[in-house]
Write a protein that holds these residues in place. Structure first.
Motif, short mmCIF file in Angstrom:
data_model
loop_
_atom_site.label_atom_id
_atom_site.label_comp_id
_atom_site.label_asym_id
_atom_site.label_seq_id
_atom_site.Cartn_x
_atom_site.Cartn_y
_atom_site.Cartn_z
N THR A 135 -7.54 -20.51 47.54
CA THR A 135 -8.93 -19.94 47.88
C THR A 135 -8.77 -19.60 49.24
N LEU A 179 -11.59 -18.95 52.86
CA LEU A 179 -12.96 -18.62 53.29
C LEU A 179 -12.86 -18.61 54.83
N LEU A 224 -15.37 -17.68 58.18
CA LEU A 224 -16.72 -17.28 58.77
C LEU A 224 -16.50 -16.85 60.08
N LEU A 239 -13.78 -19.10 62.01
CA LEU A 239 -13.15 -20.60 61.15
C LEU A 239 -12.66 -19.98 59.91
N GLN A 240 -11.26 -20.87 59.48
CA GLN A 240 -10.77 -20.31 58.43
C GLN A 240 -10.44 -21.62 57.56
N TYR A 241 -10.42 -21.35 56.22
CA TYR A 241 -10.13 -22.51 55.63
C TYR A 241 -9.49 -22.01 54.13
N GLN A 271 -3.54 -27.45 52.35
CA GLN A 271 -5.03 -27.34 52.72
C GLN A 271 -4.69 -27.13 54.11
N ASP A 272 -5.06 -25.73 54.63
CA ASP A 272 -5.10 -25.37 55.92
C ASP A 272 -6.53 -24.94 56.54
N ARG A 273 -6.49 -25.35 57.71
CA ARG A 273 -7.79 -25.17 58.76
C ARG A 273 -7.36 -24.28 59.89
N SER A 320 -2.83 -28.25 59.31
CA SER A 320 -2.30 -28.01 57.96
C SER A 320 -1.97 -29.28 57.32
#
Lengths: 957, 422
Positions: A502, A504, A506, A525-527, A565-567, A592
């Motif tokens: 997934t 996302l 913004l 921002l990325q997720y 999970q990465d941000r 991450s």
């Protein structure tokens, strides 16, 4: 209400925007007042109307056409748009949500249109990219249906990490996993010599239908890809799929049908006399070559021809529909492909459907949605490395041409007297099937928060999901010869892999125009999440006629998960001064779950500039550019954990230390790149040149370091080395028709050339060998001063390994020629690789079987020196290939009008039709180890390459 | 209406996105696949050690059988079994050297974890020391004069230990393990697999410990220590069942493994083939030949080697494989007698074994023939158990092993590449 006052003082301009050549209206072309955000778009008739204030300059921009300007104050303003042959007005990606015109780009961004990808059909997207871009090295690891392709941008950037570029489709990161099928378990390829995956798996990016693609852009190095941060060390491939255009719905249907056949063979030894056979195999076997009277029969069966000589039937149908109105536009694309393989029971099938919808919710809000459903299926036979002598290549190597293992009259197969399996029998019954179902969906929401004459602030949200389920089935019936030595005969392997990605993001996009300057500010921002789950069941002792894994006497089950999970967050500022100077700066921060330290962000900066000098000396326009940036390569998701492994006995759960020690401080590898280039055209666009040089320094290389096994662990993960890669790329376009008249013939020529080399510059551990099966069988050397893809063997001088070859080519060169004359057009792509080496163990297998084509002259020497001399098995993999060719005839409109057709084309297409190479194995592109960073070019007889020919028919409604 | 609906959408959408953002999982989560080392219990470490002893066993036993000329491993896909093993030199980075070493030290790693654990009782320590010693013996069976590593911390700058030092450490471990077992009460606090049936209490497990003690003492020519150890396991040694002992067991259960030595002896092509000398050197009527070897019609030929002898010792992929059997103890007893010059006692043990196998008895065993005779009996009674190479080395008789081709040699295994600096 105040706006009305302004409008009251203004005047109105109306007009149309059309294609200068055809006169067709251009729908949704962007018409605006220069230096402002005052503008509109054309409707389905190509018409627009715009209220302006006083004397203004109107600008019209439309993809694929040169931007035009018109100074006016009122009345009509018609624009006849000229095609942008030099592509200077094409936009290229500079950030996650920003683009710049190519004329200002600070990096060499390679791009091709979707049309160039589908000159001739390909099974997978990654194979279609071959030879299209400077600096992009595409290697087909195997010729098996469904592929297995290594895509490398600008050389080596890692030793253990991911080697594949990041794929971004319509703004969303999509999955490109390569999942093991389980074939390496039944062939025991991963048994004694190596524990690494050897299944030559398919890549999931192959699921994407190339016919849906509008354009592909490649951000090759860190300086271009920095905005993608910790995942971008291998570059980024940005794919835009086709979007709808307003206007009456246009349908296009095409059908292609053809056949594929074997491209290259290894050849084999011919036994001229009984004595020769007896010397090699002893009297019992040699007697099999005698006729009924006991005389040498002189049989010479070509088992490559018998096994690989099937003719694959190829079919592809595609259908697309494009249409919509001013508010809503759609693209609908469908593909059905069914390609038979050149070995019995092999082939590839794909069914793909895509619906892309753009919808304008209001003046301020736009929504675009993309959906794609795919089912792909491949039957891949059993090829590659083997410790059971089950695979076709191994078995043929152990089959001298004088013995007859062909099917008996009663349908049974003779027992192979020299090899544990009869490959002809195996190919008839062996199942190696892969089916993937995939759903990709993405949504882009664009909302204008604020707009003034010289300023624009937008919010852009992009969300996407990518789910696939992949099922691999491997089945060996119990009655095959290969199963006869097992007490539990018959094997069935069932692997089910699910994955969900997934995304996302913004973002805020701020644009400001000042006199002579524009500012483009983006931040976001990325997720991203990645959740992979695979269950593998290996059943043995199959109940006759049954394939289910529970219809067996025993099962082994394996279960593996990967989770990430990465941000990320980024900020980017781009400034254009006049039309000439472009400056950009950006910063990206990533964290991450794969990093040892999840509290501290890794930061990736970038700075870039370009300056257009315009007409200088002989140049029509000359641009100088430079860019500097950093990217990362994530540690593997397991690298931070030190765990124990299950080891059970007698039904009791036991634990032992894992062979690999985790590292709780592991961090991403970091690539820093500096790139310079010059772009220019001469003689009015007759020739365009894009020249680029770059150097990458890679630090914190993640190594799987040897541990003393006496500690219980064999390896540990460490950041412990540095490497540098430098190279140059050249793209040359020629448009001879601009200078010469060929009697109406239009000729375009596009050439790419590139070269790069890598060197390990620092290693915090002892130098080591990596990849391959053993030092004497050829391996890669990781040592300071060596190229990381150096191939070494037993040979040493003064205590150092002699370099016997290098996987990395000296250079690659490709050129596309496109001709058109009236209704006939011809386009072809030639791809040349010079240098680069592979460890050709296929020859060793044949040598051990006594069947190599040059066995009598050289095979004996090679074997006698085996252990001490490796060089004879290291070979150059230079080749020249015709990647694709298409010859198309467009039926004149007069002939089709009565049938309601807008166009009708018929043609001939070739794919991989010809290859010249001195390499003696089946494929000079081989990699037994798939897309492993180091140690790939090992040849253990992959699935042979095939060539394809199609007849094509395409019609538009 | 239409405009209002859109405005509502505009308000809701960012909220949905923010919820999605904040609802995301944490970046910190445990390994989704495997437990961390702090979750291991004494039971799981004991079982892990026992199970791990079979990992790498297939390659370890092939190494010993091929170098000891008991069998060939005719693997067309891998020329190393007939090249490296029969000619040398052994590649210190290759799997033939590396895999058995690493597998045995992984067992030792579990043993060391048990010994360093505050939860380990005397029984667990006795098990750990005994198994640690056994795995060192297995390592030494390959490396011989090259020794082994006795520091288990991964520091490769520490010198490796010599063969004598390793043998001494094995003795220490076994003797300290015996003491632990004697203090361990009547039952272990953990369960062993059925391979230890009859040896699964401290009082019976110590028999395995003493059997190994006898084996190592014989290798050291320490006849008195060997005799002491053998005397303490007399009931096992002379219990009437040659096969009584300690075994590796196999199953098709989860995370369990197969007996890697089994192949169908009638298959067209086989990998593990018995060395032809096993037939030609056999004494007439020996059931240890006829029961364990099939004389095939079809010869398997590869790389200048050929054999028509297929092993039939195992009849399925789950047959147990012995670590130590009673008959080995009897033969160790015979070696001790020979070492002490008591040829008559040695002869009577050998004859009882020969009679059971249907072979004529020996007479006139003396200093000139005793060692060869006991080596012959060990070769046939302990067929495919991997003792022959060690025994031939022990008595300095590797020169008597048959070499099949020009350039063949009897090789020793080096210390693996990654165990030494540079």
């Amino acid at each position: 209400m105040s706006a009305q006052i302004v409008i009251a003082q203004s005047s109105r301009i109306t007009g149309t925007v059309t294609d200068a050549e055809s006169g067709d209206p251009l729908v949704a072309a962007h018409v605006f007042v220069k230096g402002t955000f005052v503008g509109t778009t054309t409707d389905v008739d190509g018409s627009y109307s715009l209220d302006v204030d006083g004397n203004v300059t109107l600008v019209v921009a439309y993809m694929g056409y040169k931007t035009q300007e018109l100074a006016t104050s009122s009345g009509s303003g018609n624009f006849a748009m000229e095609p942008d042959v030099l592509r200077q007005d094409e936009v290229v990606v500079t950030g996650l949500v920003s683009t710049v015109k190519r004329r200002n780009a600070a990096n060499a961004v390679a791009s091709v249109s979707g049309d160039d990808l589908v000159n001739a059909p390909t099974q997978t997207l990654d194979q279609a990219l071959g030879g299209q871009f400077a600096g992009v090295n595409i290697r087909r690891n195997t010729g098996a249906p469904g592929g297995g392709t290594n895509v490398n941008l600008r050389g080596q950037s890692t030793l253990t990490g991911s080697t594949q570029p990041l794929y971004v489709i319509d703004g969303v990161i999509v999955n490109n996993d390569a999942n093991q099928s389980g074939i390496d378990v039944v062939t025991a390829a991963t048994g004694a010599g190596s524990s690494r995956p050897q299944g030559q798996p398919t890549n999931r990016i192959g699921d994407i239908n190339p016919n849906d693609i509008e354009s592909v852009e490649v951000l090759k190095g860190a300086s271009a890809a920095a905005i993608y941060g910790a995942k971008a060390s291998n570059g980024v491939v940005i794919i835009n799929t086709k979007r709808g255009k307003g206007g009456p719905t246009k349908f296009n249907f095409s059908t292609k049908t053809g056949s594929s056949s074997l491209l290259r063979k290894m050849g084999h030894r011919v036994f001229d006399t009984y004595t020769e056979a007896e010397e090699q195999y002893g009297a019992d076997i040699a007697a099999l070559g005698n006729d009924a009277n006991g005389n040498w029969a002189g049989n010479n069966f070509d088992y490559e021809e018998i096994l690989y000589g099937e003719t694959g039937q190829l079919t592809e149908h595609t259908l697309s529909a494009i249409g919509g109105n001013e508010e809503t536009q759609f693209y609908l694309g469908g593909q059905y492909m069914d390609e038979g393989g050149i070995i019995k029971n092999t082939g590839y099938k794909k069914i793909s459907g895509r619906l892309n919808v753009n919808h304008r919710l209001s003046e301020k809000a736009k929504l675009s949605v993309s959906t794609n459903l795919v089912r792909s299926e491949s039957d891949r036979g059993v090829t590659g490395n083997d410790n059971t002598n089950m695979t076709y290549g191994f078995s043929i190597g152990f089959t001298p041409s004088f013995i007859d293992i062909r099917k008996n009259a009663d349908g049974s197969y003779p027992i192979h007297p020299l090899n544990p399996s009869n490959p002809l029998e195996t190919s008839e019954y062996f199942v190696n099937n892969e089916v993937t179902h995939r759903v990709l969906g993405s949504m882009k929401f664009d909302y204008n928060l604020f707009r003034a004459d010289n300023m624009d602030l937008g919010f852009l949200a992009v969300a996407g999901a990518d789910f696939y389920n992949q099922e691999n089935e491997v089945f060996i019936p119990p009655f095959l010869q290969i199963e006869s030595s097992n007490d539990e005969a018959g094997q069935s392997v069932m692997t089910t892999t699910d994955n969900l990605n997934t995304n996302l993001s913004l973002n805020m996009v701020h644009k400001m125009k000042m006199p002579g300057m524009t500012f483009n500010t983006t931040a976001g921002l990325q997720y991203e999440t990645y959740d992979w789950n695979s269950v593998f069941v290996h059943a043995t002792g199959m109940i006759p006629t049954q394939t289910n894994v529970d219809k067996a006497s025993s099962q082994a089950v394996y279960h593996d998960r990967k989770k990430r999970q990465d941000r990320g967050q980024f900020f980017q500022e781009e400034v254009t001064v006049g039309d000439n100077l472009y400056v950009a700066f950006s910063m990206r921060g990533d964290v991450s779950s794969t990093m040892g330290d999840i509290e501290t962000k890794e930061w990736y900066p970038k700075a870039a500039a370009s300056y257009q000098l315009g007409e200088v000396a002989v140049f029509d326009n000359l641009k100088l550019r430079g860019a500097w940036g950093q990217t990362g390569n994530m540690p593997q998701s397991k690298a931070k954990y030190t765990t124990m492994a299950s080891s059970n006995i007698g039904g009791i759960n036991g634990l032992v230390a894992s062979s690999t020690k985790g590292n709780s401080a592991i961090k991403p590898e970091r690539t820093t790149e500096l790139e310079f280039g010059a772009d220019f055209s001469v003689m009015g666009g007759f020739a365009t040149v894009e020249a680029t040089m770059y150097q990458q320094n890679i630090e914190d290389l993640i190594l799987l370091v040897d541990e003393a096994p006496s500690s219980g662990a064999s390896y540990s993960w460490q950041n412990g080395g540095e490497m540098k890669t430098s190279g140059m790329e050249l793209a040359l376009g020629l448009n001879p028709t601009m200078l010469f008249d060929f009697g109406g013939l239009d000729w375009n020529f596009h050439m790419t050339y590139y070269t790069n080399e890598s060197e390990v510059t620092k290693l915090n551990v002892d130098p080591y060998n990596y990849g391959g099966f053993a030092t004497f069988l050829g391996t890669y050397r990781i040592e300071e001063g060596y190229s990381p893809t150096s191939i070494v063997g037993s040979e040493m001088t003064d205590g150092k390994h002699d370099v016997l070859g290098d996987e990395n080519p000296d250079y690659r060169l490709s050129f596309r020629n496109s001709f058109s004359l009236g209704p006939v057009s011809l386009s072809f792509l030639i791809d040349r690789k010079e240098g680069g080496h592979a460890i050709n163990l296929a020859n060793l297998i044949y040598d051990l079987g006594g069947t190599t084509v040059d066995f009598e002259e050289n095979g004996g020497d090679r074997l006698a020196n085996l252990g001490a001399v490796t060089a004879p098995y290291v070979e150059s993999t230079s080749y020249t290939a015709l990647r694709d060719l298409s010859l198309t005839y467009t039926v004149p409109g007069g002939l089709t009008e009565g049938y309601g057709l807008s166009n009708l084309k018929i043609g001939l297409a070739l794919r991989n039709w010809w290859m010249a190479s001195d390499y003696t194995g089946l494929s000079p592109e081989v990699s037994q180890f798939g897309n492993e960073a180091i140690g790939g070019s090992v040849d253990t007889n992959p699935f042979p390459l095939s060539k394809s020919m199609y007849l094509t028919l395409s019609m538009g409604l | 209406m239409k405009t209002k609906k859109r405005n509502t959408l505009m308000k809701i959408l960012p909220m949905v996105l923010v919820l999605f953002w904040t609802g995301c999982e944490d970046l910190d989560f445990p390994d989704p696949n495997n437990p961390t080392d702090d979750t291991a219990t004494i039971q799981s470490l004991v079982t892990g050690a026992e199970a791990q002893m079979r990992s790498g066993f297939g390659i370890w036993i092939r190494d010993l059988l091929v170098v000891g000329r008991e069998a060939y491993y005719l693997e067309p896909a891998d020329p190393r079994y007939t090249g490296e093993l029969l000619r040398g030199p052994i590649d210190p980075g290759g799997f033939l050297c590396y895999t058995p070493w690493a597998a045995n030290y992984k067992v030792i790693s579990n043993c060391q974890t048990i010994l360093n654990s505050s939860e380990a009782d005397a029984g667990a320590k006795g098990f750990a020391r005994t198994v640690n010693a056994y795995c060192l013996m297995r390592v030494l069976a390959l490396t011989n004069e090259n020794g082994a590593r006795l520091n288990y911390d991964g520091d490769i700058n520490v010198a490796t230990a010599s063969k004598e030092e390793v043998l001494a450490e094995i003795v220490n471990l076994l003797d300290a393990g015996k003491t632990n077992l004697e203090e361990a009460g009547s039952d272990f606090s953990f369960t062993l697999s059925s391979g230890f049936d009859g040896f699964n209490t401290p009082a019976t497990f110590v028999h395995f410990n003493r059997g190994l003690r006898a084996r190592v003492a014989v290798l050291q020519d320490d006849w008195s220590a060997a005799q002491t150890a053998l005397t303490s396991v007399d009931a096992w040694m002379n219990g009437g069942d040659h096969d009584a002992g300690v075994y590796h067991v196999f199953s098709s259960g989860a995370n369990d493994v197969d007996n890697q030595m089994f192949e169908d002896p009638n298959a067209a092509t086989l990998k593990l083939m018995v060395h032809p000398s096993f037939l030609t050197d056999a004494h007439e009527g020996d059931a240890r030949l006829t029961n364990n070897v099939l004389e095939r019609e079809a010869t398997v030929t590869y790389d200048g080697l050929e054999s028509y002898l297929a092993p039939t010792l195992y009849s399925s992929s789950y047959d147990p494989v012995p670590m130590m059997r009673a008959v080995e103890l009897q033969l160790l007893q015979a070696e001790v007698h020979i070492g002490n010059g008591d040829y008559g006692s040695a002869e009577s043990i050998m004859n009882s074994i020969r009679t059971a196998a249907g072979v004529a008895e020996y007479t006139a065993t003396d200093a000139s023939n005793a060692v060869d005779r006991v080596l012959h009996e060990k070769r046939y009674s302990l067929f495919l158990e991997g003792h022959r190479l060690t025994d031939m080395r022990h008595y300095g008789k590797t020169g008597e092993l048959p070499l099949d081709r020009d350039g063949d040699a009897v090789v020793s295994f080096p210390i693996p590449e990654t165990e030494t600096p540079g």
